[in-house]
Design a protein around this motif. Structure first.
Motif, PDB file in Angstrom:
ATOM      1  N   VAL A 116      -5.243   1.282 -15.377  1.00  0.00           N
ATOM      2  CA  VAL A 116      -5.034   3.537 -15.702  1.00  0.00           C
ATOM      3  C   VAL A 116      -5.813   3.455 -14.362  1.00  0.00           C
ATOM      4  CG1 VAL A 116      -6.067   2.364 -18.490  1.00  0.00           C
ATOM      5  CG2 VAL A 116      -7.477   2.397 -16.707  1.00  0.00           C
ATOM      6  N   ASN A 117      -5.839   2.371 -13.471  1.00  0.00           N
ATOM      7  CA  ASN A 117      -5.851   3.333 -11.866  1.00  0.00           C
ATOM      8  C   ASN A 117      -4.891   3.610 -10.914  1.00  0.00           C
ATOM      9  OD1 ASN A 117      -8.688   2.269 -12.119  1.00  0.00           O
ATOM     10  ND2 ASN A 117      -8.258   0.049 -11.765  1.00  0.00           N
ATOM     11  N   SER A 149       0.867  -1.347   0.500  1.00  0.00           N
ATOM     12  CA  SER A 149      -0.222   0.122  -0.221  1.00  0.00           C
ATOM     13  C   SER A 149       0.888   1.227  -0.176  1.00  0.00           C
ATOM     14  CB  SER A 149      -1.020  -0.147   0.816  1.00  0.00           C
ATOM     15  OG  SER A 149      -0.468  -0.248   3.157  1.00  0.00           O
ATOM     16  N   HIS A 150       2.114   1.226   0.205  1.00  0.00           N
ATOM     17  CA  HIS A 150       3.301   2.672   0.604  1.00  0.00           C
ATOM     18  C   HIS A 150       4.521   2.296  -1.048  1.00  0.00           C
ATOM     19  CE1 HIS A 150       1.479   3.586   4.126  1.00  0.00           C
ATOM     20  NE2 HIS A 150       1.977   1.437   4.538  1.00  0.00           N
ATOM     21  N   LEU A 151       4.307   1.433  -1.355  1.00  0.00           N
ATOM     22  CA  LEU A 151       4.890   0.666  -2.748  1.00  0.00           C
ATOM     23  C   LEU A 151       4.773   2.682  -3.892  1.00  0.00           C
ATOM     24  CD1 LEU A 151       7.498  -0.684  -3.017  1.00  0.00           C
ATOM     25  CD2 LEU A 151       6.269  -1.806  -5.091  1.00  0.00           C
ATOM     26  N   ALA A 189      -2.149  -8.801 -12.540  1.00  0.00           N
ATOM     27  CA  ALA A 189      -3.950  -8.142 -13.630  1.00  0.00           C
ATOM     28  C   ALA A 189      -4.362  -7.381 -12.371  1.00  0.00           C
ATOM     29  CB  ALA A 189      -5.356  -9.129 -13.271  1.00  0.00           C
ATOM     30  N   ASP A 190      -4.502  -7.367 -10.616  1.00  0.00           N
ATOM     31  CA  ASP A 190      -4.937  -5.963 -10.430  1.00  0.00           C
ATOM     32  C   ASP A 190      -3.527  -5.049 -10.186  1.00  0.00           C
ATOM     33  OD1 ASP A 190      -3.520  -8.104  -8.694  1.00  0.00           O
ATOM     34  OD2 ASP A 190      -4.030  -8.707  -7.276  1.00  0.00           O
ATOM     35  N   ILE A 191      -2.574  -4.914 -10.815  1.00  0.00           N
ATOM     36  CA  ILE A 191      -1.789  -4.329 -11.020  1.00  0.00           C
ATOM     37  C   ILE A 191      -1.829  -1.916 -10.594  1.00  0.00           C
ATOM     38  CG2 ILE A 191      -1.935  -3.201 -13.224  1.00  0.00           C
ATOM     39  CD1 ILE A 191       1.593  -3.518 -10.948  1.00  0.00           C
ATOM     40  N   GLY A 192      -3.681  -2.598 -10.671  1.00  0.00           N
ATOM     41  CA  GLY A 192      -3.788  -0.748 -10.133  1.00  0.00           C
ATOM     42  C   GLY A 192      -4.289  -1.051  -8.985  1.00  0.00           C
ATOM     43  N   LYS A 193      -3.880  -1.253  -8.156  1.00  0.00           N
ATOM     44  CA  LYS A 193      -4.166  -1.348  -6.320  1.00  0.00           C
ATOM     45  C   LYS A 193      -2.896  -1.071  -5.718  1.00  0.00           C
ATOM     46  CE  LYS A 193      -5.043  -5.580  -4.351  1.00  0.00           C
ATOM     47  NZ  LYS A 193      -5.157  -6.974  -3.629  1.00  0.00           N
ATOM     48  N   PHE A 194      -2.257  -0.734  -6.614  1.00  0.00           N
ATOM     49  CA  PHE A 194      -1.496   0.110  -5.486  1.00  0.00           C
ATOM     50  C   PHE A 194      -1.495   1.465  -6.104  1.00  0.00           C
ATOM     51  CE2 PHE A 194       2.126  -2.766  -8.380  1.00  0.00           C
ATOM     52  CZ  PHE A 194       2.684  -3.227  -6.402  1.00  0.00           C
ATOM     53  N   GLY A 195      -2.134   2.074  -4.691  1.00  0.00           N
ATOM     54  CA  GLY A 195      -2.505   3.619  -4.911  1.00  0.00           C
ATOM     55  C   GLY A 195      -0.833   4.726  -4.828  1.00  0.00           C
TER      56      GLY A 195
END
Length: 365
Positions: free
Chosen positions: A173-174, A128-130, A146-152
């Motif tokens: 794109v997220n 969550s911090h990367l 597939a869920d690479i967009g989770k990196f906030g």
């Protein structure tokens, strides 16, 4: 008595804070066990129980000693590397999922080791911090999670020069804080996500030398900060969006070695900010736009290996500067204009055309 107790307690607390947390220590040792680095001996420093002190490439948060950076670059200017002059940078093995236990990690760089294989651990998207993920220059296989967009908070995603396959995940794109995207030199296929323009913070998009297909998404022209765009050496088709020429800070544009067709948008060569334009080895047709003025400044224009026709605009001689110009292997005809930049160019810049003549060619007009 109370003063003595306070001093002892404070000292013990400081020792605990400065010591590597057991969970982080365990994660790093498991990470190390999956890798082999035989020449430089960087893992020889990974001994003892305090990973925050003198462990090569490891940095901790000074307030609570949690590991926040793991930076292992195979091509480094670090003193440890310099002291090992004559030794090569090589590491084999794989990226252990144990790294995902470093839940405070902000930087993970394991780059340019040439021999690291296996897949990107799926759990890596739990960070969550990367902010920086750099795995370039290895032999990593499999697909981008597939869920690479989770990196906030991710700002840099660099997995270039590997053997990554599959598509660019739609969830990418997220990554609204992403500024640098480099997926170059892999085997990624499919289309570029149509809504890639949502990544409004990006300044560099480097996707060259993959197997990408489809068209250039028009939405990419909405990325206001984009300075470098490289889509070369793919199988991208369709026409070049004219809106690329209206991007305010775009400096380098590489679209060469694709399957693009249609005419060169006038706006591309009229854009005062563009410095490098490479549209070579496509199927572009029509004429070379006559848009050159005394403010025109290009380090390079490469339009070779297309189907362009007509004469070379004399207005090119009025340009402030054109460092390299390649118009070879087209269907241009007529006299090559006299003056700069033509007097500095080699004959190879004009060879393979239908009926060009004049210096530097040997054919007389």
């Amino acid at each position: 008595m109370e003063t003595t107790y306070l001093v002892v307690t404070t000292a013990l607390f400081a020792a605990v804070v400065n010591c590597c947390p057991p969970a982080d220590l365990s994660a790093l040792l498991a990470f190390k066990s999956a890798l082999t680095e035989p020449y430089l001996g960087i893992f020889n420093t990974w001994t003892g129980t305090d990973c925050c002190t003198n462990w090569y490439g490891v940095s901790c948060d000074p307030t609570d000693s949690h590991v926040i950076h793991v930076i292992l670059r195979g091509e480094s200017e670090d003193k440890l590397m310099i002291d090992k002059t004559g030794q090569i940078s090589y590491m084999s093995g794989s990226l252990s999922p144990s790294v995902c236990s470093l839940d405070r990690l902000t930087t993970l760089i394991v780059s340019d080791w040439k021999g690291i294989s296996g897949e990107i651990p799926a759990c890596i998207t739990s960070f969550s911090h990367l902010r920086i993920l750099d795995l370039t220059g290895n032999q990593i296989t499999g697909e981008i999670p597939a869920d690479i967009g989770k990196f906030g908070k991710l700002a840099v995603l660099n997995i270039a020069d590997n053997n990554i396959t599959g598509n660019i995940p739609p969830s990418i794109v997220n990554l609204r804080n992403l500024m640098h995207l480099d997926l170059s030199n892999n085997r990624i296929s499919g289309d570029i996500p149509a809504d890639i323009g949502k990544l409004s913070m990006m300044s560099r998009v480097l996707l060259k030398q993959n197997q990408l297909t489809g068209k250039i998404p028009t939405s990419i022209t909405k990325i206001y900060r984009l300075a470098d765009l490289d889509l070369s050496m793919n199988q991208i088709s369709g026409t070049i969006p004219a809106e690329l020429g209206s991007m305010p800070v775009l400096s380098t544009l590489y679209l060469d070695n694709n399957q693009l067709y249609g005419e060169i948008p006038v706006s591309i060569l009229r854009n005062a900010g563009l410095n490098i334009v490479n549209l070579s080895s496509n199927s572009l047709v029509g004429y070379l736009p006559d848009v050159f003025t005394p403010t025109t400044y290009f380090s390079m224009i490469d339009l070779s290996h297309n189907e362009l026709k007509g004469s070379i605009p004399a207005s090119l001689t009025s340009a402030k500067y054109i460092g390299h110009l390649d118009l070879s292997n087209n269907h241009f005809c007529g006299a090559i204009p006299a003056g700069s930049p033509f007097e500095q160019l080699e004959a190879s810049s004009f060879s393979g055309n239908d009926c060009l003549c004049g210096t530097p060619l040997t054919r007389v007009c």
